[in-house]
Design a protein around this motif. Structure first.
Motif, short mmCIF file in Angstrom:
data_model
loop_
_atom_site.label_atom_id
_atom_site.label_comp_id
_atom_site.label_asym_id
_atom_site.label_seq_id
_atom_site.Cartn_x
_atom_site.Cartn_y
_atom_site.Cartn_z
N LEU A 1 44.00 -63.06 37.81
CA LEU A 1 44.95 -62.20 38.52
C LEU A 1 45.95 -61.57 37.55
CD1 LEU A 1 45.68 -64.38 41.68
CD2 LEU A 1 44.37 -62.25 41.59
N VAL A 2 46.43 -62.35 36.59
CA VAL A 2 47.38 -61.83 35.60
C VAL A 2 46.70 -60.79 34.72
CG1 VAL A 2 48.75 -62.43 33.56
CG2 VAL A 2 48.88 -63.85 35.62
N SER A 3 45.49 -61.07 34.29
CA SER A 3 44.74 -60.12 33.46
C SER A 3 44.55 -58.79 34.19
CB SER A 3 43.39 -60.71 33.07
OG SER A 3 42.65 -59.81 32.29
N ASP A 4 44.16 -58.87 35.46
CA ASP A 4 43.98 -57.65 36.27
C ASP A 4 45.30 -56.90 36.43
OD1 ASP A 4 41.30 -58.23 36.55
OD2 ASP A 4 41.49 -59.00 38.60
N ALA A 5 46.39 -57.63 36.66
CA ALA A 5 47.69 -56.99 36.84
C ALA A 5 48.15 -56.30 35.56
CB ALA A 5 48.73 -58.02 37.29
#
Length: 69
Positions: free
Chosen positions: A17-21
């Motif tokens: 999720l952090v990578s996508d954000a």
């Protein structure tokens, strides 16, 4: 500030999720909420490995990570 709520999720989901954000909101400050100590550690290491700054605040049994570049 963009917020990622990863409370209750186990790794690698918070990292994903952090990578996508980070990809979809480049240059924007991110607030990441996690509830597991190992998720906090993994997200913190991931962010630092990309040369970004991370500030961690512990609130009860949860963690709030603020990420900025």
């Amino acid at each position: 500030m963009y917020e990622v709520d990863a409370r209750g999720l186990s790794c690698p989901e918070p990292l994903m999720l952090v990578s996508d954000a980070l990809k979809s909101h480049p240059g924007e400050k991110l607030k990441v909420l996690v509830s597991e100590p190992h998720s906090r550690t993994n997200v913190e290491k991931f962010v630092k490995s990309r040369g970004l700054i991370v500030l961690v605040k512990e609130t009860g049994s949860e963690f709030e990570l603020t990420i900025e570049g």
